[in-house]
Design a protein around this motif. Structure first.
Motif, short mmCIF file in Angstrom:
data_model
loop_
_atom_site.label_atom_id
_atom_site.label_comp_id
_atom_site.label_asym_id
_atom_site.label_seq_id
_atom_site.Cartn_x
_atom_site.Cartn_y
_atom_site.Cartn_z
N LYS A 152 27.39 12.97 56.87
CA LYS A 152 27.11 13.52 55.54
C LYS A 152 28.09 14.60 55.13
O LYS A 152 28.57 14.63 54.01
N THR A 153 28.39 15.53 56.05
CA THR A 153 29.21 16.68 55.68
C THR A 153 30.69 16.36 55.57
O THR A 153 31.40 16.94 54.75
N VAL A 154 31.18 15.45 56.38
CA VAL A 154 32.62 15.13 56.39
C VAL A 154 32.94 13.88 55.60
O VAL A 154 33.90 13.84 54.82
N PHE A 155 32.10 12.86 55.77
CA PHE A 155 32.42 11.56 55.17
C PHE A 155 31.55 11.21 53.97
O PHE A 155 31.61 10.08 53.48
N ASP A 156 30.75 12.16 53.48
CA ASP A 156 29.93 11.95 52.28
C ASP A 156 29.07 10.70 52.35
O ASP A 156 28.91 9.97 51.37
N SER A 157 28.54 10.41 53.53
CA SER A 157 27.64 9.27 53.76
C SER A 157 28.26 7.94 53.33
O SER A 157 27.56 7.06 52.82
N ASP A 158 29.54 7.80 53.54
CA ASP A 158 30.25 6.56 53.18
C ASP A 158 29.74 5.43 54.08
O ASP A 158 29.87 5.49 55.31
N GLU A 159 29.15 4.40 53.48
CA GLU A 159 28.57 3.30 54.26
C GLU A 159 29.62 2.30 54.74
O GLU A 159 29.32 1.45 55.58
N ARG A 160 30.84 2.39 54.23
CA ARG A 160 31.90 1.49 54.71
C ARG A 160 32.56 2.15 55.92
O ARG A 160 33.60 2.79 55.83
N LEU A 161 31.93 1.96 57.07
CA LEU A 161 32.36 2.64 58.28
C LEU A 161 33.76 2.23 58.72
O LEU A 161 34.44 3.01 59.41
N GLU A 162 34.20 1.04 58.33
CA GLU A 162 35.53 0.60 58.75
C GLU A 162 36.63 1.50 58.17
O GLU A 162 37.77 1.49 58.66
N ARG A 163 36.29 2.29 57.15
CA ARG A 163 37.28 3.19 56.56
C ARG A 163 37.28 4.56 57.22
O ARG A 163 38.12 5.39 56.91
N LEU A 164 36.34 4.79 58.14
CA LEU A 164 36.17 6.11 58.71
C LEU A 164 36.75 6.18 60.12
O LEU A 164 36.48 5.31 60.94
N SER A 165 37.54 7.21 60.36
CA SER A 165 38.11 7.42 61.69
C SER A 165 38.35 8.91 61.88
O SER A 165 38.33 9.69 60.94
#
Length: 815
Positions: A152-165
């Motif tokens: 929530k704090t860093v990735f703004d609850s982005d549900e497209r996890l493949e974009r998160l690293s």
């Protein structure tokens, strides 16, 4: 059975009484429900783990007589020789520092866990997936599971996890990992971790190279901690018989992950005590209101009794009304508590247990609140019911026939005195917290902390084998800190512990010595005092050439006075330890102004000695028992002090951890802390407790005012005929007015006397949060009494004025 329908009809005929009674009880029960919810949330936190009482963390130690037993061998014993254990997972802490997008670094920690770790805990992801045996090889390479807080704090609850690293800055390398799943925030609160990497599939092979692997075991259904302890004793005997024992022997220790629900802290006792006090005040008020209302209905009750009604019927009728009031108040109170839970959680400071604290209605909260409502109905209903049902018909007829005599009045109701005492105790606690906040804001550190930061650099290698690595790390840290444009000065400090030989011994005139209790000193750079901003009152400050000598000392003025008294300490010799200890003597070159280092130290407590040392003297630290094991040299841990050019150092505080890492050796990490952090943290805690206790105190004050009003109104109703006759005989309104105020004043004075004694004990509950004050503070007590007396006076005015308006003609006509 209680006549509930008749009670509802009766209350409808008295809307004012019903409204005041229900609302006052609703406020009290709402606070009780809120406190129950908060304490329940702390003691029984919502967990992401399935059946946590069956989970145990196991620590292992021992290498055998030959020193060849590894962590992998100990793991095999856990898996094969502990029949109580059903499932085993593994965890290794210190996964490295997480670096998020745009080089964001949060104060997070991570762990490496086996592929079945989440399955053994029974944790389900809120997004994506967690590690599994099927994907163990793939996950061990470049996958990470993060907590919901980071999501929530860093990735703004982005549900497209493949974009998160994110990057993991480990001890040996920095690698980029892909986010594959998100787990509930409750798991982060349980483990104090925010991200998890996967251990290799072959955990035992990994464990042969490190001892930093800990088993997490789930017991078979029906098995207990005692059963596991039996397995542990058998395993230790097995290993000792097979491999012998090293100096410390084999050992396993297991403790449950479930929290003990009975371990209630001072903070929770404080809330529970305040809530119960408000509820007691509300109940005593309602008892007085019920009694006052019953006086006006005594004629009806006498008629009923004369017509054949039993005393039990009167008691049941009064209790039925009280039960209706209690149930209505409990319903409204629970609704108010549910609304206030969010406000309470949002106002908590960061260091209080609010991270994953879920304050919400549960069956425990509703059950406790309902029980409190029923108990309240019995408390504030039974005593008035017994009193009102005890009607002497002959006396009642006499009273209505013209005699001026009446039944003996209760002049000093204990309930009202108790209300005043409890209100004073809570108001004093609030005043004490407010006073403490003022003291903390006005504290003189001896320097200005607003422009100062403390930067600590650490090495990930063992301190006792890598002094050269640590020295290189600190040299690189100091060089980089001096390069920031907004940095005005950089110094460093190391704290040297002398608890093994406590005491600071000073040379006095004539060859005498004096020793003062002393537990450690500061080994500093020559510019340390100038960087901090501590002035020199006598002698001189450190110079750069002092660092090349055998060592010189500066002491603060308080220490100098205690050791040398009126003698001049400049040029005198001191040693760190008792007079008979073999240790070097150092010369005192200056006396500094005192500084405050501990905001939690109460007024009147002795400040620790401030002693500063500069020189090249070798430090030594026992490695084992003195005289048996060799004494080795060591370098004390070093902290850097940075003074910024601008007072607003927020930007520098963020810039240092973002940019420092590239200048440090591969195994170095850095932490940044503000010199004023302790004060701001304490102020945040005091503000929170002031709000909480202030709410309790204001409500208690309001209820106390209602109690005084009801008691005096009841008294005026009883004495209405007396007041009328006195007016008819020539008594002035002033005399009637002062007579009623005098009756109320006696109650207030008695209550404040009892409350003053009660504060000595109750204010000890706020002792951990009042910093430099004692829990007995005259100004706080006087301020609380002033507020209480002022509100009590306002509450007494209406009944007193009502008494002065007594019409003697109407009174005498009714006789």
């Amino acid at each position: 059975m209680l006549p509930i329908r008749a009670a509802i009809k009766s209350l409808r005929r008295s809307p004012g009484f019903a409204t005041v009674s229900i609302l006052s009880l609703a406020v009290a029960l709402g606070l009780v429900a809120a406190v129950f919810g908060l304490v329940d949330g702390i003691r029984n936190p919502r967990t992401a783990t399935r059946d946590p009482e069956q989970l145990f963390a196991v620590n292992m130690k021992g290498t055998g007589a030959s020193g060849t037993v590894t962590a992998a061998d100990l793991i095999e014993v856990v898996e094969t020789r502990m029949p109580t254990v059903n499932e085993v997972a593994f965890e290794s802490f210190g996964a490295g520092e997480a670096v998020f997008e745009k080089n964001i670094r949060l104060q997070t920690s991570g762990a490496r866990v086996s592929a079945n770790w989440f399955a053994v805990r029974g944790v389900r992801p809120v997004a994506g997936r967690v590690f599994s045996e099927a994907t163990a090889d793939e996950d061990a390479v470049a996958s990470v599971v993060i907590s919901e807080r980071i999501w929530k704090t860093v990735f703004d609850s982005d549900e497209r996890l493949e974009r998160l690293s994110l990057s993991i800055d480990g001890a040996a390398e920095t690698r980029r990992v892909q986010v594959i799943g998100v787990v509930p925030i409750e798991l982060a609160a349980e483990t104090r971790e925010d991200y998890w990497l996967s251990l290799p599939r072959d955990v035992k092979a990994f464990a042969r190279t490190t001892r930093g692997v800990r088993p997490l075991v789930r017991l078979h259904p029906g098995k207990t901690h005692d059963s596991l302890n039996v397995d542990i004793r058998n395993a230790i005997e097995y290993l000792t018989g097979l491999h012998g024992s090293d100096r410390v022997g084999f050992g396993f220790s297991a403790w449950p992950l479930a929290k003990d629900p009975l371990n209630i802290s001072d903070f929770e006792w404080l809330l529970i005590g305040a809530a119960i006090a408000v509820l007691v005040i509300a109940c005593s008020n309602l008892a007085n209101l019920v009694l006052a209302r019953g006086v006006a209905r005594q004629h009806d009750m006498a008629v009923r009794l004369s017509l054949g009604a039993r005393r039990s019927d009167i008691i049941r009728g009064v209790l039925a009304e009280c039960v209706v009031i209690a149930l209505a108040g409990a319903a409204l109170g629970i609704l108010a508590a549910a609304w206030g839970f969010g406000l309470l959680r949002a106002s908590m400071p960061e260091r209080l247990p609010a991270g994953a604290l879920v304050i919400a209605m549960s069956w425990r909260v509703i059950a406790l609140s309902s029980g409190a409502a029923i108990l309240s109905a019995l408390v504030f209903g039974l005593l008035p019911a017994l009193r009102l049902s005890d009607i002497q018909l002959s006396e009642h007829i006499k009273e209505n026939s013209g005699t001026t005599t009446s039944r003996k009045r209760v002049k000093f109701p204990a309930l009202v005195i108790g209300q005043v005492a409890l209100s004073l105790a809570m108001l004093t606690g609030v005043a004490l917290l407010i006073r403490a906040s003022q003291e903390v804001r006005a504290v003189d550190f001896g320097f200005d902390p607003a422009r100062l930061l403390q930067v600590s650099a650490f090495s990930r290698v063992r301190a006792d084998t890598a002094e050269s690595v640590r020295l290189a790390l600190w040299a690189a840290t100091e060089t980089r800190l001096r390069q920031y444009a907004t940095v005005e000065a950089v110094a460093w400090r190391s704290y040297v512990d002398t608890k093994r030989s406590p005491g600071l011994t000073g040379e006095r005139t004539g060859g005498a010595f004096r020793t003062r209790p002393f537990e450690g000193y500061s080994y500093v750079s020559p510019n340390y005092l100038r960087t901090i901003g501590i002035g020199i009152g006598k002698g001189r400050d450190f110079a750069d050439h002092d660092a090349l000598g055998e060592g010189v000392v500066i002491v603060d003025s308080v220490t100098a006075l205690k050791i040398w008294g009126s003698e001049d300490p400049i040029g005198k010799l001191v040693k760190f330890g008792q007079p008979d200890r073999i240790s070097p003597w150092f010369r005192v070159i200056g006396v500094s102004r005192p500084m405050r280092s501990d905001l939690q130290r109460h007024a009147g407590e002795e400040r620790p000695a401030q002693v500063y040392f500069v020189g090249k003297a070798a430090f030594s630290k026992p490695f084992g028992e003195p005289g048996i094991k060799p004494i080795r040299a060591f370098v004390p841990q070093r902290a850097f002090i940075v003074r910024a050019k601008a007072k607003d150092i927020a930007a520098l505080r963020l810039e240092i951890p973002r940019t420092m890492r590239s200048a440090l050796p591969a195994r170095g990490i850095v932490g940044v802390y503000g010199f004023d952090d302790q004060r701001q943290e304490m102020l945040a805690q005091q503000r929170f407790f002031s709000r909480v206790l202030g709410t309790f105190g204001l409500l208690a004050l309001a209820l106390c005012a209602v109690g005084l009003f009801s008691v005096l109104s009841y008294s005026v109703s009883q004495r209405m005929r007396e007041h009328g006759i006195r007016v008819a005989l020539g008594a002035s309104s002033k005399h009637i007015f002062t007579d009623v105020l005098h009756e109320g004043a006696i109650l207030v004075v008695a209550g404040t006397a009892v409350g003053g004694l009660a504060t000595i004990w109750t204010n000890k509950l706020v002792d951990p949060y009042i910093g430099m004050l004692y829990h007995i503070d005259v100004r706080a007590l006087v301020a609380a009494e002033f507020v209480l007396v002022a509100v009590a006076l306002l509450a007494m005015m209406r009944p007193a004025l009502r008494a002065t308006k007594t019409d003697p003609v109407q009174v005498l006509r009714a006789v």
